[in-house]
Write an enzyme that holds these catalytic residues in place. Structure first.
Site, PDB file in Angstrom:
ATOM      1  N   GLU A   1     -27.014  15.475 -16.503  1.00  0.00           N
ATOM      2  CA  GLU A   1     -26.771  14.090 -16.927  1.00  0.00           C
ATOM      3  C   GLU A   1     -26.879  14.005 -18.446  1.00  0.00           C
ATOM      4  O   GLU A   1     -27.873  14.450 -19.033  1.00  0.00           O
ATOM      5  CB  GLU A   1     -27.788  13.156 -16.270  1.00  0.00           C
TER       6      GLU A   1
ATOM      7  N   ALA B   1     -18.585  14.196 -11.521  1.00  0.00           N
ATOM      8  CA  ALA B   1     -18.926  12.868 -11.008  1.00  0.00           C
ATOM      9  C   ALA B   1     -19.311  11.973 -12.176  1.00  0.00           C
ATOM     10  O   ALA B   1     -20.413  11.436 -12.237  1.00  0.00           O
ATOM     11  CB  ALA B   1     -20.065  12.969  -9.992  1.00  0.00           C
TER      12      ALA B   1
ATOM     13  N   GLU C   1       0.858  -1.188   0.000  1.00  0.00           N
ATOM     14  CA  GLU C   1       0.000   0.000   0.000  1.00  0.00           C
ATOM     15  C   GLU C   1       0.893   1.236   0.000  1.00  0.00           C
ATOM     16  O   GLU C   1       1.961   1.233   0.612  1.00  0.00           O
ATOM     17  CB  GLU C   1      -0.926  -0.003   1.222  1.00  0.00           C
TER      18      GLU C   1
ATOM     19  N   GLY D   1      -8.007   1.720   1.803  1.00  0.00           N
ATOM     20  CA  GLY D   1      -8.279   2.211   0.459  1.00  0.00           C
ATOM     21  C   GLY D   1      -9.206   3.407   0.403  1.00  0.00           C
ATOM     22  O   GLY D   1      -9.508   4.054   1.410  1.00  0.00           O
TER      23      GLY D   1
ATOM     24  N   HIS E   1     -44.056  -7.527  11.660  1.00  0.00           N
ATOM     25  CA  HIS E   1     -44.878  -6.324  11.612  1.00  0.00           C
ATOM     26  C   HIS E   1     -44.743  -5.577  12.931  1.00  0.00           C
ATOM     27  O   HIS E   1     -44.764  -6.186  13.999  1.00  0.00           O
ATOM     28  CB  HIS E   1     -46.350  -6.699  11.396  1.00  0.00           C
TER      29      HIS E   1
END
Length: 479
Positions: free
Chosen positions: A218, A283, A35, A41, A458
């Site tokens: 986008e 991004a 590393e 990471g 539930h």
């Protein structure tokens, strides 16, 4: 065995690398991890975990904004961006320290530096010269340094970095990647996010929740392009209700940087418009770190920026393997971890299943959350499948109503002939915690019959899952 000789050497200490190392050590292999910057990471230090810390702060802040909906009174509230960042960075540090502890516990050696394959079974490690954000951090105590190291099995797990598009090159000041977005010098009042995948919409959600004016651009006709069309449409509606402006089928053609803002020229619908914002986040995806690690020297085959592997991590070169982002999409931490374990167990000679990408869940931690596994409706139909579709809105779920989180949907897709669960797609409160139920069902080759006969507790959000299955077969109860 000499100090520089190991059974397995893993290049990269991210989720795939460190988990593979732990499993290798458990199986009795003498193991080392190379590393150069951060054990754990990108995921633990600059991705999965610290971003969730940021999003949690934003979530709590948004609850304050509608406290009266819960019968509560909050007279004054605000946020300190520096304190939010400090908390996030502290959690990242905790994760890094945790990986160091696991290495020590499992007697895994750390080799600190940049690794390069010299030939099958041998790597050269040089001192790290530059990390992702600048000079590499100090090596952990007891780490080995530069030199030549040998191992019969070398696993490449070098991860990925932000993709850079011409004209959108990050400068760390006006144009950010997710690194800068996680550690801003000040909170931007306006933000342009280019790309609507998981990274883009998570940061859009974070900054909008804290009050920034956010626009998402986008290039494709659908935000969240990998998601089912119904889920993407639902999410878009929720984002727009929150005040996020969204442009699809749109392309940023130019950025004009000024002292206090950036003006983007955008082509959309055959017209051109401009948007000015304090910051821009690029991004547009990530690319694998396959350069300068010696792949060419040993003849490892690559294709379109990834290392070619089989379902067990094997490359075309004996003794060289690849896992995680460098082995191709989906570029997700949990996929890397699973690949790492599969690869090491295969090396050991254990009976293992090859990676089945159709059963890898995806999660996006925006508000509302998004989670999915398997085929979308469109993909199932492209394959010529006859399908049964079930949908159930969270407004029909008692727990969602009690939580004040009634905006959500669960969608299931079944093979009409066999009852096989082909895919599940959700958006709403805590769906990233729910999706594993469908993943388990798919791994067990469960049909609608078993799911219908399963008793869901539930009141829970998980009941939306069963109701969606019931709906696919005309038996929905609460809608």
């Amino acid at each position: 065995m000499a100090e520089n000789e190991f059974d397995i050497i893993i290049i990269g200490g991210g989720p795939g690398g460190y988990v593979a190392a732990i499993r290798a050590a458990q199986l009795g292999f003498r193991t080392a991890v190379v590393e150069r910057e951060h054990l754990g990471g990108i995921c633990s230090n600059w991705g999965c975990i610290p971003t969730k810390a940021l999003l949690r702060s934003a979530e709590i802040f948004s609850y304050f904004g509608h406290a009266k909906d819960y019968g509560l009174t909050v007279e004054k509230f605000g946020f300190d961006i520096a304190a939010i960042i400090k908390r996030s960075r502290g959690i990242a540090g905790q994760m890094n320290t945790g990986v160091q502890f696991l290495f020590k516990k499992n007697k895994i050696a750390t080799i600190w530096g940049d690794a390069k394959l010299k030939k099958a079974g041998e790597i050269a490690v040089t001192a790290p010269t530059k990390g992702v954000l600048g000079p590499a951090i100090e090596a952990p105590k007891g780490a080995l340094g530069a030199g030549t190291y040998k191992a019969a099995h070398i696993i490449v797990a070098t991860g990925a970095r932000p993709r850079v598009l011409p004209g959108l090159e990050p400068d760390k000041k006006k144009v950010w990647t997710y690194f800068e977005a996680m550690n801003p010098d000040k909170f931007p009042k306006s933000l342009l996010v280019v790309g609507s995948g998981a990274i883009g919409v998570e940061f859009a959600s974070f900054y909008r929740s804290l009050g920034s004016e956010v626009t998402i651009v986008e290039v494709l006709p659908q935000i969240l392009p990998v998601e089912d069309a119904d889920i993407a449409a639902f999410a878009r509606k929720q984002f727009e209700k929150q005040g996020i402006k969204i442009l699809t089928g749109a392309k940023v053609t130019k950025l004009d940087k000024k002292a206090d803002a950036v003006t983007a020229t955008i082509e959309v619908g055959g017209k051109t418009e401009t948007i000015t914002a304090e910051k821009v986040i690029s991004a547009v995806g990530v690319v694998g770190n396959i350069e300068n690690i010696g792949l060419e020297a040993v003849g490892v085959k690559t294709d379109r920026g990834i290392i070619v592997t089989d379902g067990y991590g094997r490359t075309n070169v004996k003794g060289v393997y690849a896992i995680g982002d460098v082995a191709g999409p989906p570029m997700l931490a949990h996929k890397a971890e699973h690949e790492g374990v599969t690869c090491v167990e295969m090396i050991k000679g254990l009976k293992v299943h090859a990676l089945d990408k159709a059963k890898i869940p995806g999660c996006t931690y925006c508000h509302p959350q998004i989670a999915s596994v398997g085929l979308t409706e469109a993909k199932a139909k492209e394959q010529g499948r006859q399908v049964k579709i079930g949908r159930f809105p969270f407004i029909g779920n008692g727990k969602a109503i009690a939580l004040g989180e009634a905006d959500g949907i669960c969608k299931t897709i079944f093979d009409a002939k066999t009852g096989e669960l082909l895919g599940a797609h959700l958006s709403g409160a805590e769906v990233t915690e729910l999706i594993q139920g469908f993943v388990i069902a798919m791994n067990l080759e469960t049909t609608e019959e078993e799911l219908i006969h399963t008793i869901f507790p539930h009141p829970t959000l998980s009941e939306t899952m069963k109701e969606s299955v019931l709906d696919a077969y005309g038996r929905v109860l609460n809608m």
